[in-house]
Write an enzyme that holds these catalytic residues in place. Structure first.
Site: not given
Lengths: 376, 376
Positions: B235, B14-15, B239, B170, B11-12
């Protein structure tokens, strides 16, 4: 092995390509534990169906024979019933289609795939929805008919897919549905959704004469046999209506303001195609040249787009920044810009080939596979 | 009303954004006959769970309280157990998470949503797959760990979604999956998948000095606190690995050729951030300027991309045509070009914001809803 049963309506270019994809993807789908079983195929007059649809399907040899017969210009009805399949024609054909839907819809499941370009499938499609069948459409007509038919077709939203109605296989409907599902409000959608008109506008923007570009597009096979079928904007308007309804507008075709690229007095009821190309079309050059010049002096270009913003839906020529995704468009690609809370200043852009039997049929096949979790 | 039960890990930013979306979309989802029930939430040390997960969920007030506590920098463990929920910590927390998966996985169904940025969730995720649970990931680590873990996580391909691991919301993974499902072979995928590096490369291409652009990007909050975390390309490499594995390559991170934008002797083990910015970075200007000048003399630009072609997967600077979708890229948008049989000469292009908590969480929410047909 999970079975997805399919009944195909329409075996023109897209339908035949779909059958070929189904056959050539057999081993790919088997690896995923799936088998697509085509239990029946319709054209406008006939229905070829497996003798016992609960247990059997049309085998690959039959599917290839259908492709052969249809690409030679013959009707399905020239095929004979055999031990494994039966052929029905006219009224009997529709009755048998509905019998098949009744038998399979709530038992094994059945996907009705409409690859025709006809309004005549609407009656059957609205009935099979209530019989538990799923629907996959490349045909735009069922979604652009009356609102009553539309509401019926989308009454089970998880049972319908129609990616190939807009931009062929481009992930337009999929992307809009994802954005809508996540509660991200879409403010504006603007797109060049006709490869033909995209090509015409970008060539004219590069300095060529409108009439010459249209004639060249016809030679290249980019236009319909009568280019006015493209220039009138009706195909784009149907796509615009599909997008507008998806975005929540409860409007009809005649609520959309459409700009035609030729005037009424050059309509097909008044001029032959030859007369239009030779004598009508050149009269339009001056006006469109002037409009391009004005746009250019503002640093802009002209594109033929559909734009949906709030409850407004318009189709026609729009002046757009040269360096926007739509402004940079060249050739016959489709482009869609989506503006929402998440894509506020810079849009989500989807671009690529938006026509062609191969691409359209690939979109239909992906839609069918996307329904697999509904099958036992 | 169909219930989709969710257990959130992480729960940073985004969470927390996801929890807010879930609450604010209640009425939208109710209209679609859906209710998202968050039965439990984990952070790195603790697990807050509804007292009776079969019947209950964390109510909206509890979800908002979790957001409040976490955004103040506190641990979930500062929340007290109440009649409706219980808090577990450390070892007990993991045991209780697995108990919940065992109880719900094959009965009501349960989606494990990983919005953390940790490798520590992998152990739990690989176990709950076998308990019938579904998985939705924004976290790249589980898919970029060992091949054994990867194969386990994707062993039920319809039970996993991970759109937000590449390009945030996206429709990258969705589109690739559709193309793969339709049997359209993907020849080449090339993309700018770091907003930070996209910004840096386009600014340097416009004539600015590399070191100044990186410092500006840091000020604007585009980079990690230590910009080397972006400039090293790790990073983007994660991906790239996710895309390569999706496309069928069974490779690991160390099979990918990665070009770092700074040399080893400027690594974080040798130089502080301040020293790097003040004294290291400017030494890199000349080389990168030269490379841009050479590219420009060929009519090209340089972009930092990942490229997957056949079994090769590379990450680094590539010279690309000025007027290609990647070449035209400005600012921090992500772009992906996909070449396949259907998109042979001109690619399918997806472009838009590829970062941000809102967009990432929206992608996660769309993924959760896309699993709905698997729920009773």
């Amino acid at each position: 092995m999970k079975s997805i049963r399919v009944l195909l309506m329409g075996c023109g270019g897209v339908g035949r390509q779909l059958l070929q994809h189904v056959v050539s993807c057999r081993s790919l789908h088997a690896k995923q534990g799936l088998r697509l079983r085509v239990v029946g195929v319709c054209d406008s007059k006939s229905f070829l169906v497996a003798s016992d649809v609960s247990k059997m399907e049309l085998d690959d040899a039959s599917l290839m024979e259908i492709c052969r017969v249809k690409s030679s210009g013959s009707s399905l009805s020239t095929l004979n019933s055999s031990g494994d399949s039966q052929i029905f024609t006219n009224m009997e054909s529709t009755r048998k289609v509905l019998d098949t839907a009744t038998l399979l819809g709530r038992s094994t499941g059945l996907v009705f795939v409409d690859c025709s370009a006809s309004s005549e499938t609407i009656g059957v499609l609205t009935q099979v929805v209530d019989l538990g069948c799923c629907i996959v459409l490349a045909n735009k007509k069922p979604l652009t008919s009356s609102l009553e038919d539309y509401e019926k077709l989308v009454s089970h939203p998880r049972h319908i897919r129609h990616e190939s109605t807009v931009g062929a296989g481009l992930p337009v409907i999929t992307s809009l549905n994802r954005i809508l599902a996540s509660g991200d409000p879409i403010h504006r959608t603007i797109g060049s959704l006709s490869g033909t008109l995209g090509y015409v506008m970008s060539e004219v923007g590069d300095g060529k004469q409108f009439s010459e570009v249209v004639k060249a597009a016809k030679c290249l096979g980019y236009t319909e046999p009568d280019p006015r079928d493209d220039l009138g904007g009706m195909d784009v308007t149907r796509k615009a209506l599909i997008l507008a309804r998806l975005l929540g507008s409860r409007i009809n075709l005649d609520n959309i303001k459409v700009e035609s690229l030729y005037p009424d007095e050059m309509g097909s009821d008044r001029m032959s195609v030859e007369d239009f190309l030779a004598n009508g079309l050149p009269l339009l050059n001056k006006d469109i040249e002037t409009r391009f010049r004005v746009a250019s002096s503002n640093g802009n270009v002209l594109r033929y787009v559909c734009m949906i913003e709030g409850s407004s839906c318009q189709v026609g020529i729009k002046e757009l920044p040269k360096d926007s995704p739509l402004g940079r468009l060249r050739g016959s690609d489709n482009v869609l810009e989506i503006y929402s809370r998440c894509y506020r200043d810079l849009p989500l852009v989807i671009q690529g080939a938006g026509a062609g039997n191969d691409t359209t049929a690939a979109g239909v096949l992906a839609d069918i596979l996307d329904l697999q979790d509904l099958f036992p």
